[in-house]
Write an enzyme that holds these catalytic residues in place. Structure first.
Site, PDB file in Angstrom:
ATOM      1  N   HIS A   1      45.788  45.216  83.103  1.00 34.39           N
ATOM      2  CA  HIS A   1      44.629  44.818  82.299  1.00 34.39           C
ATOM      3  C   HIS A   1      45.157  44.116  81.033  1.00 34.39           C
ATOM      4  O   HIS A   1      45.275  44.725  79.971  1.00 34.39           O
ATOM      5  CB  HIS A   1      43.801  46.060  81.949  1.00 34.39           C
ATOM      6  CG  HIS A   1      42.438  45.787  81.401  1.00 34.39           C
ATOM      7  ND1 HIS A   1      41.290  46.337  81.921  1.00 34.39           N
ATOM      8  CD2 HIS A   1      42.030  45.018  80.360  1.00 34.39           C
ATOM      9  CE1 HIS A   1      40.245  45.935  81.217  1.00 34.39           C
ATOM     10  NE2 HIS A   1      40.661  45.126  80.262  1.00 34.39           N
TER      11      HIS A   1
ATOM     12  N   TYR B   1      28.596  40.771  81.318  1.00 30.70           N
ATOM     13  CA  TYR B   1      28.130  41.008  79.958  1.00 30.70           C
ATOM     14  C   TYR B   1      26.937  40.160  79.552  1.00 30.70           C
ATOM     15  O   TYR B   1      26.066  40.613  78.843  1.00 30.70           O
ATOM     16  CB  TYR B   1      29.276  40.780  78.953  1.00 30.70           C
ATOM     17  CG  TYR B   1      30.304  41.894  78.998  1.00 30.70           C
ATOM     18  CD1 TYR B   1      30.125  43.055  78.264  1.00 30.70           C
ATOM     19  CD2 TYR B   1      31.426  41.796  79.810  1.00 30.70           C
ATOM     20  CE1 TYR B   1      31.039  44.097  78.318  1.00 30.70           C
ATOM     21  CE2 TYR B   1      32.347  42.835  79.881  1.00 30.70           C
ATOM     22  CZ  TYR B   1      32.146  43.986  79.131  1.00 30.70           C
ATOM     23  OH  TYR B   1      33.041  45.020  79.198  1.00 30.70           O
TER      24      TYR B   1
ATOM     25  N   ARG C   1      37.306  54.734  85.191  1.00 33.10           N
ATOM     26  CA  ARG C   1      38.196  53.588  85.390  1.00 33.10           C
ATOM     27  C   ARG C   1      39.128  53.473  84.187  1.00 33.10           C
ATOM     28  O   ARG C   1      38.670  53.383  83.050  1.00 33.10           O
ATOM     29  CB  ARG C   1      37.369  52.302  85.536  1.00 33.10           C
ATOM     30  CG  ARG C   1      38.251  51.074  85.598  1.00 33.10           C
ATOM     31  CD  ARG C   1      37.477  49.767  85.765  1.00 33.10           C
ATOM     32  NE  ARG C   1      38.438  48.686  85.693  1.00 33.10           N
ATOM     33  CZ  ARG C   1      38.263  47.540  85.045  1.00 33.10           C
ATOM     34  NH1 ARG C   1      37.118  47.274  84.453  1.00 33.10           N
ATOM     35  NH2 ARG C   1      39.213  46.636  85.010  1.00 33.10           N
TER      36      ARG C   1
ATOM     37  N   ASN D   1      32.576  42.413  86.408  1.00 27.65           N
ATOM     38  CA  ASN D   1      32.391  42.716  84.986  1.00 27.65           C
ATOM     39  C   ASN D   1      31.342  41.743  84.452  1.00 27.65           C
ATOM     40  O   ASN D   1      31.575  40.531  84.432  1.00 27.65           O
ATOM     41  CB  ASN D   1      33.699  42.514  84.204  1.00 27.65           C
ATOM     42  CG  ASN D   1      34.782  43.498  84.618  1.00 27.65           C
ATOM     43  OD1 ASN D   1      34.556  44.413  85.418  1.00 27.65           O
ATOM     44  ND2 ASN D   1      35.980  43.325  84.078  1.00 27.65           N
TER      45      ASN D   1
ATOM     46  N   GLU E   1      32.446  46.806  84.701  1.00 23.40           N
ATOM     47  CA  GLU E   1      32.271  46.752  83.254  1.00 23.40           C
ATOM     48  C   GLU E   1      30.903  46.182  82.960  1.00 23.40           C
ATOM     49  O   GLU E   1      30.482  45.196  83.575  1.00 23.40           O
ATOM     50  CB  GLU E   1      33.294  45.815  82.574  1.00 23.40           C
ATOM     51  CG  GLU E   1      34.654  46.415  82.377  1.00 23.40           C
ATOM     52  CD  GLU E   1      35.598  45.484  81.632  1.00 23.40           C
ATOM     53  OE1 GLU E   1      35.145  44.725  80.753  1.00 23.40           O
ATOM     54  OE2 GLU E   1      36.796  45.507  81.960  1.00 23.40           O
TER      55      GLU E   1
ATOM     56  N   GLU F   1      40.127  40.706  85.293  1.00 31.42           N
ATOM     57  CA  GLU F   1      39.657  39.434  84.732  1.00 31.42           C
ATOM     58  C   GLU F   1      40.732  38.352  84.620  1.00 31.42           C
ATOM     59  O   GLU F   1      41.075  37.911  83.509  1.00 31.42           O
ATOM     60  CB  GLU F   1      39.016  39.676  83.357  1.00 31.42           C
ATOM     61  CG  GLU F   1      37.833  40.610  83.407  1.00 31.42           C
ATOM     62  CD  GLU F   1      37.076  40.705  82.092  1.00 31.42           C
ATOM     63  OE1 GLU F   1      37.564  40.182  81.076  1.00 31.42           O
ATOM     64  OE2 GLU F   1      35.985  41.303  82.078  1.00 31.42           O
TER      65      GLU F   1
HETATM   66  C1  GAL Z   1      36.307  42.387  79.007  1.00 29.20           C
HETATM   67  C2  GAL Z   1      37.621  43.153  79.027  1.00 29.20           C
HETATM   68  C3  GAL Z   1      37.563  44.472  78.337  1.00 29.20           C
HETATM   69  C4  GAL Z   1      36.671  44.506  77.117  1.00 29.20           C
HETATM   70  C5  GAL Z   1      35.366  43.788  77.349  1.00 29.20           C
HETATM   71  C6  GAL Z   1      34.444  43.689  76.141  1.00 29.20           C
HETATM   72  O1  GAL Z   1      36.572  41.022  79.082  1.00 29.20           O
HETATM   73  O2  GAL Z   1      38.021  43.393  80.351  1.00 29.20           O
HETATM   74  O3  GAL Z   1      38.871  44.863  78.089  1.00 29.20           O
HETATM   75  O4  GAL Z   1      37.332  44.138  75.987  1.00 29.20           O
HETATM   76  O5  GAL Z   1      35.585  42.508  77.843  1.00 29.20           O
HETATM   77  O6  GAL Z   1      34.687  42.539  75.412  1.00 29.20           O
END
Ligand code: GAL
Length: 471
Positions: free
Chosen positions: A123, A312, A78, A310, A378, A168
């Site tokens: 992006h 985290y 990607r 995405n 992500e 995002e």
């Molecule tokens: C997301 C973003 C990425 C990367 C990632 C880690 O929000 O799409 O570009 O930076 O966070 O912080």
């Protein structure tokens, strides 16, 4: 742990974004984008006033990236197109052929090594010329984005079959236009996030329809949008207030975009009622949250062929009552986010490692948004400076996370079709500059040839990709 087999044809990928890796900020006719402007303005908004002028040098070193991709054995990669590299002023009035050549080479070489490109149109790096004309506050940007999308489909769509329109929108709206922490950097609390997001949703929908109407039949590809979300749990599971705040948190985050796109073309009811109630209290004649017309609702509804998530981290939530100051998104949402101190942190303060949160979020998406095919576009863990090549603890986080993905597929029946690690390379991590390293490959930014070296995580990830199983 027994070996955990993933479904056949599971997509194993890694992700990057143009501004974070390419460099070549003014090479070969590229136009300025708002991150060029933001970083060049200095003012300590970015760690040590670093910029993406050089980044990982991928504009010239893209063959080095291909070697990394090959070494990992990825099935998918990607990356994003730099809008202002292709169209320097954002419009199709002038096409920068050198930019087209660059992406043609990259796409062709990916296909030559059997890697499927998943291409993001946009992006975070809006062309500066469009920002100067109002950016996402202007309806004109919607039309221009649609033209840009059509240009990309017609230029690359014979080979690219998986598209993401916008990465995002929530982060851009909230951090770029509500709080002004990231580019363009002029926050308008209580207004800016909603206004920019409203236009981004419409722009996404138009770009999806453009594909559907004019390209899909011939090119047979699919188009989506990448939505970011944390998972959220009530701080006290027995408290009704915490439970409600937690629901609001998810509605103001994932559902803000996912309900219009996947459900009914409209914002979550609680967003509409809360923002309208507060707007009235503030003496405004209309709600700070714009309404979609009936025609727009029809246009927005159903505009994603698959779900891109995405993920985290996770938060615990309790109600937030902000009494002072003017309007703000946080006050509208009324939810305070708490990071459990028990959760380990991965390289950056906000990233609490909570693998099980991903499993819960996947189940939530399945249940709430019509059981779509989901790609995790992500997910990753950072290291702070100085990074260690033997990043065993980080690989542990990846393993735990992949085990949760496996459970989501095999035990919860979630249709997860692929996993993309963020990121292929250590890169320009927005306002954290190069101090936060998400790469599977280490990049030495102090050496002119920007050498890439695999972390332990990369070596282990390659084994999983090869066997299609977690061992
Ligand atoms: C997301 C973003 C990425 C990367 C990632 C880690 O929000 O799409 O570009 O930076 O966070 O912080």
């Amino acid at each position: 742990m027994a070996s955990l087999k993933f479904p056949e044809s599971f997509a194993w990928g890694a992700s990057t974004a143009a501004y974070q890796i390419e460099g070549g900020w003014d090479a070969d006719g590229k136009g300025l984008n708002l991150w060029d402007t933001f970083t060049h303005q200095g003012g300590d908004r970015v760690f040590k006033n670093q910029t993406g002028d050089v980044a990982c040098g991928s504009y010239t070193l893209w063959e080095e990236d291909l070697k990394c991709i090959k070494q990992l054995g990825l099935t998918h990669y990607r990356f994003s197109l730099s809008w202002s590299r292709l169209l320097p002023d954002g419009t199709t009035g002038f096409i920068n052929q050198k930019g087209v050549d660059y992406y043609n080479k990259l796409i062709n070489e990916l296909l030559a090594i059997n890697v499927t490109p998943l291409v993001t149109l946009y992006h975070f790096d809006l062309p500066q010329a469009l920002e100067d004309q109002g950016g996402w506050y202007s309806g004109k940007t919607i039309e221009v984005f649609e033209q840009y999308a059509k240009f990309c489909y017609s230029t690359f769509g014979d080979r690219v079959k998986m598209w993401i329109t916008i990465n995002e929108p929530h982060i851009m709206a909230k951090l770029g236009y509500e709080k002004g922490i990231i580019a363009p950097g002029n926050g308008e609390p209580g207004f800016g996030g909603y206004r920019s997001a409203h236009n981004m949703i419409k722009a996404h929908a138009k770009a999806w329809h453009a594909y559907n109407n004019f390209f899909k039949e011939k090119q047979k590809g699919a188009v989506s949008i990448a939505l970011d979300s944390d998972w959220a749990e009530p701080l006290d599971p027995n408290s009704m207030d915490d439970k409600e705040a937690c629901e609001r948190y998810l509605k103001f985050r994932l559902n803000w975009f996912a309900e219009p796109i996947y459900i009914d073309g409209d914002y979550p009811a609680v967003m509409k009622s809360e923002i309208s109630r507060k707007s009235k209290e503030e003496g405004l004649m209309t709600s700070r949250l714009s309404e979609f017309t009936d025609e727009e609702k029809k246009m927005v509804k159903g505009t994603a062929d698959f779900f891109c998530l995405n993920y985290y981290t996770t938060r615990k939530i309790k109600p937030l009552h902000i009494k002072q100051g003017g309007p703000s998104f946080d006050s509208d949402m009324g939810a305070e986010q708490i990071k459990d101190p028990e959760w380990p942190e991965a390289g950056v303060e906000w990233l609490a490692v909570v693998p099980w949160g991903l499993r819960k979020l996947l189940a939530y998406i399945k249940d709430t948004f019509g059981d779509p095919d989901i790609y995790i576009t992500e997910n990753g863990f950072a290291q702070s400076e100085p990074p260690v090549l033997q990043d065993t603890h980080r690989w542990g986080y990846f393993q735990e996370t992949l085990a949760e993905v496996w459970k989501a597929i095999t035990q919860d029946g979630v249709k997860v079709k692929g996993y993309f690690a963020w990121s292929l390379l250590d890169n320009f991590e927005w306002i954290s500059g190069f101090s936060v390293r998400f790469g599977l490959f280490h990049v030495d930014h102090n050496q002119p040839n920007l050498p890439r070296t695999p972390y332990f995580s990369a070596i282990e990830y390659a084994k999983i990709v090869k066997g299609n199983e977690l061992i």
